[in-house]
Design a protein around this motif. Structure first.
Motif, PDB file in Angstrom:
ATOM      1  N   VAL A  68       0.861  -1.181   0.000  1.00 49.39           N
ATOM      2  CA  VAL A  68       0.000   0.000   0.000  1.00 49.39           C
ATOM      3  C   VAL A  68       0.898   1.232   0.000  1.00 49.39           C
ATOM      4  O   VAL A  68       1.788   1.363   0.846  1.00 49.39           O
ATOM      5  CB  VAL A  68      -0.921   0.008   1.232  1.00 49.39           C
ATOM      6  CG1 VAL A  68      -1.811   1.253   1.215  1.00 49.39           C
ATOM      7  CG2 VAL A  68      -1.774  -1.245   1.274  1.00 49.39           C
ATOM      8  N   GLY A  91     -10.655   3.868  -0.119  1.00 46.28           N
ATOM      9  CA  GLY A  91      -9.812   3.959   1.068  1.00 46.28           C
ATOM     10  C   GLY A  91     -10.385   3.165   2.230  1.00 46.28           C
ATOM     11  O   GLY A  91     -11.577   2.887   2.297  1.00 46.28           O
ATOM     12  N   THR A 126      -0.243   4.435   0.153  1.00 43.48           N
ATOM     13  CA  THR A 126      -0.898   5.562   0.817  1.00 43.48           C
ATOM     14  C   THR A 126      -0.942   5.300   2.315  1.00 43.48           C
ATOM     15  O   THR A 126      -0.847   4.155   2.761  1.00 43.48           O
ATOM     16  CB  THR A 126      -2.317   5.750   0.264  1.00 43.48           C
ATOM     17  OG1 THR A 126      -2.959   4.470   0.156  1.00 43.48           O
ATOM     18  CG2 THR A 126      -2.292   6.402  -1.099  1.00 43.48           C
ATOM     19  N   ALA A 153      -7.212   4.367  -1.647  1.00 45.10           N
ATOM     20  CA  ALA A 153      -5.933   3.804  -1.233  1.00 45.10           C
ATOM     21  C   ALA A 153      -5.268   3.270  -2.495  1.00 45.10           C
ATOM     22  O   ALA A 153      -5.945   2.794  -3.411  1.00 45.10           O
ATOM     23  CB  ALA A 153      -6.121   2.687  -0.208  1.00 45.10           C
ATOM     24  N   VAL A 194      -2.486   0.685  -4.114  1.00 42.45           N
ATOM     25  CA  VAL A 194      -1.603  -0.478  -3.992  1.00 42.45           C
ATOM     26  C   VAL A 194      -0.695  -0.472  -5.218  1.00 42.45           C
ATOM     27  O   VAL A 194      -1.168  -0.444  -6.362  1.00 42.45           O
ATOM     28  CB  VAL A 194      -2.405  -1.785  -3.918  1.00 42.45           C
ATOM     29  CG1 VAL A 194      -1.457  -2.992  -3.956  1.00 42.45           C
ATOM     30  CG2 VAL A 194      -3.252  -1.811  -2.655  1.00 42.45           C
ATOM     31  N   ALA A 246      -7.873  -2.198   1.170  1.00 45.74           N
ATOM     32  CA  ALA A 246      -6.490  -2.138   0.698  1.00 45.74           C
ATOM     33  C   ALA A 246      -5.717  -3.383   1.115  1.00 45.74           C
ATOM     34  O   ALA A 246      -4.924  -3.936   0.330  1.00 45.74           O
ATOM     35  CB  ALA A 246      -5.809  -0.883   1.235  1.00 45.74           C
ATOM     36  N   ARG A 247      -5.938  -3.815   2.352  1.00 40.73           N
ATOM     37  CA  ARG A 247      -5.231  -5.018   2.816  1.00 40.73           C
ATOM     38  C   ARG A 247      -5.629  -6.239   1.999  1.00 40.73           C
ATOM     39  O   ARG A 247      -4.782  -7.067   1.640  1.00 40.73           O
ATOM     40  CB  ARG A 247      -5.519  -5.231   4.305  1.00 40.73           C
ATOM     41  CG  ARG A 247      -4.732  -6.381   4.909  1.00 40.73           C
ATOM     42  CD  ARG A 247      -4.817  -6.384   6.431  1.00 40.73           C
ATOM     43  NE  ARG A 247      -6.197  -6.460   6.891  1.00 40.73           N
ATOM     44  CZ  ARG A 247      -6.830  -5.480   7.542  1.00 40.73           C
ATOM     45  NH1 ARG A 247      -6.199  -4.339   7.795  1.00 40.73           N
ATOM     46  NH2 ARG A 247      -8.078  -5.630   7.935  1.00 40.73           N
ATOM     47  N   ASN A 284      -8.622   0.420   5.587  1.00 37.58           N
ATOM     48  CA  ASN A 284      -7.624  -0.633   5.779  1.00 37.58           C
ATOM     49  C   ASN A 284      -8.061  -1.977   5.210  1.00 37.58           C
ATOM     50  O   ASN A 284      -7.267  -2.705   4.616  1.00 37.58           O
ATOM     51  CB  ASN A 284      -7.318  -0.784   7.270  1.00 37.58           C
ATOM     52  CG  ASN A 284      -6.594   0.426   7.830  1.00 37.58           C
ATOM     53  OD1 ASN A 284      -5.873   1.107   7.111  1.00 37.58           O
ATOM     54  ND2 ASN A 284      -6.801   0.713   9.104  1.00 37.58           N
ATOM     55  N   SER A 329      -5.858   1.726  -7.646  1.00 36.34           N
ATOM     56  CA  SER A 329      -6.535   2.655  -6.738  1.00 36.34           C
ATOM     57  C   SER A 329      -7.893   2.085  -6.357  1.00 36.34           C
ATOM     58  O   SER A 329      -8.805   1.995  -7.195  1.00 36.34           O
ATOM     59  CB  SER A 329      -6.708   4.025  -7.408  1.00 36.34           C
ATOM     60  OG  SER A 329      -5.447   4.595  -7.699  1.00 36.34           O
ATOM     61  N   CYS A 330      -8.020   1.686  -5.093  1.00 35.85           N
ATOM     62  CA  CYS A 330      -9.277   1.150  -4.572  1.00 35.85           C
ATOM     63  C   CYS A 330      -9.876   2.162  -3.602  1.00 35.85           C
ATOM     64  O   CYS A 330      -9.289   3.213  -3.347  1.00 35.85           O
ATOM     65  CB  CYS A 330      -9.048  -0.191  -3.880  1.00 35.85           C
ATOM     66  SG  CYS A 330      -7.904  -0.117  -2.472  1.00 35.85           S
TER      67      CYS A 330
END
Length: 457
Positions: free
Chosen positions: A10, A92, A12, A20, A22, A97-98, A94, A89-90
């Motif tokens: 990640v 935002g 950001t 976020a 990746v 993005a994780r 955690n 870009s997904c």
């Protein structure tokens, strides 16, 4: 680090946000992206995507679609790292993005280490070591001038400045080496005047860089600032003024502050790490006495001292003792309570301070006055934010060694040691400059530089 691997992380900051990012980098970036990203336009294929293009689509973990977003494509060598890069870009947060990173790892990527993207850019010739260091300075910058300095270095301002000195010394060294090593070739000796002028010009350029280091470091990194003074002089009121909110308890009772209160503030372009200290006075209270001891210790450690005096009361022995202890420090005397009749002997303390400023710490306008005084004292107002500047102890140490080498060459000329001695000193200076730019940097030095980087950059 496996340089032929494809890394993912990640890019950001963690937490909630609009998007976020990746980032994938490496030879398998497009293959990995193809497994986790489904273009909405089914006619489009990730494997066929050209550099500097974008696709809208959905992100997949196996067969499950869990988000939608944008994929940006960069083909080697036209990317930040010099490798194939895909930025996903997904939304935002955690969790999303994780999960996207986990999907990339399941597809064959490996986790990126701290600073690994920038390190690959360095190894692939996209950045010099000084430019790589500037990337982290830019990320950490808290003020506009500090960010401008970092951006200038990232754009190559320092690298170009050092390259000019390397070129000048290399020309001298080539002539000196030929004269020393091949006497049978009748190589003409360098005339003393032009040789001295060239060396002095290089030394002046290095002196300028070294001389601007402290002020530039303040803009980039901030400075520890101790607020000291007698009880009820207005120290905690000053802390609250600079912080912009009631950080410290303020009462008319002497000894209210008994320990060091810390607060980081942005004062103009300078980040101050403020330490509000216990009032300086003799006391039988063991707790308050420990606070006073810590106050004196913090004064000795700080890079900047704001000494607060009560202008509505006569000068005391404790005031004068504080003033004497500030001698030799970068210190400003703030004569507080300007709104009340002046009873304080300003002339008695003036010799011990860089400047003495009358203020009223209860008034918002005092913040601008103090900010201007701090900038003048620290010299940050004289810094050209677009010029070359040194960043960090590694660069400063190398510049000092280079300057000392050039100074040694000039001394060899003055003392008649001969051109062979001059050649040795010039060689030392060149080695130091190549260390500065990273051309001679060892793996250990590069590792040290990237230790402070964040994952994703």
């Amino acid at each position: 680090m496996l340089e032929n691997s494809t890394i993912a992380a990640v890019a950001t900051p963690p937490g909630e946000g609009g998007i976020a990012v990746v980032r994938l980098s490496g030879p398998e970036s497009f293959r990995v992206a193809e497994q986790v990203f489904r273009p909405m336009d089914r006619r489009k294929q990730v494997a066929q995507a050209r550099g500097y293009t974008a696709l809208y689509g959905q992100f997949a973990d196996g067969e499950e679609l869990f988000d939608d977003g944008i994929a940006l494509f960069f083909r080697a060598p036209h990317s930040y790292t010099g490798e194939d890069v895909v930025e996903l870009s997904c939304h935002g947060g955690n969790a999303v993005a994780r999960r996207l990173v986990e999907a990339c790892l399941a597809a064959g990527a490996v986790p990126a280490g701290p600073g690994e993207y920038t390190r690959r850019a360095l190894l692939n010739g996209k950045l010099s070591l000084t430019q790589a260091e500037a990337v982290m300075d830019l990320i950490a910058a808290g003020g506009r001038q500090g960010a401008a300095l970092a951006n200038a270095a990232r754009g190559g301002a320092l690298a170009r400045k050092i390259a000019a000195q390397q070129q000048a010394l290399t020309g001298l060294q080539a002539h000196l080496t030929a004269w020393v090593d091949f006497p049978e070739e009748d190589v003409p000796a360098l005339e003393d005047g032009p040789l001295r002028a060239s060396l002095e010009e290089v030394k002046a350029a290095l002196d300028e860089l070294i001389g601007g280091y402290n002020a530039a470091a303040v803009l980039r990194e901030g400075i520890d600032c101790a607020i000291v003074g007698r009880p009820n002089a207005g120290k905690s009121t000053l802390l609250n003024l600079l912080a912009g909110f009631d950080r410290a308890i303020v009462t008319p009772i002497a000894g209210t502050t008994r320990d060091v209160v810390e607060q980081a503030v942005q004062l103009g372009d300078i980040r101050l790490n403020l330490f509000d200290t216990a009032g300086l006075r003799q006391t039988d209270d063991p707790v308050e006495a420990e606070g006073v001891r810590r106050s004196w210790a913090k004064l000795a450690e700080a890079g900047l001292v704001l000494a607060v005096f009560d202008g509505s009361r006569p000068l005391t022995r404790e005031d004068f003792d504080l003033a004497r202890r500030c001698a030799g420090c970068r210190a400003i005397a703030l004569v507080n309570k300007e709104d009340l009749p002046l009873q304080f002997d300003v002339e008695a303390i003036a010799p011990y301070f860089g400047m003495v400023i009358p203020v009223c710490c209860k008034e918002e306008g005092a913040r601008k006055v103090i900010a201007a005084a701090v900038a003048r004292l620290l010299g940050t107002g004289r810094i050209d934010p677009h010029a070359a500047s040194l960043s960090g102890q590694r660069q400063l140490s190398a510049a000092l060694r280079a300057r000392d080498g050039v100074a040694g060459a000039l001394e060899a000329l003055d003392t008649g040691f001969g051109l062979d001695a001059v050649s040795v000193c010039v060689d030392d200076a060149l080695a130091a400059l190549y260390d500065l730019t990273g051309e001679n940097a060892s793996d250990a030095v590069i590792d040290e530089v990237f230790e402070k980087f964040c994952v994703g950059k």
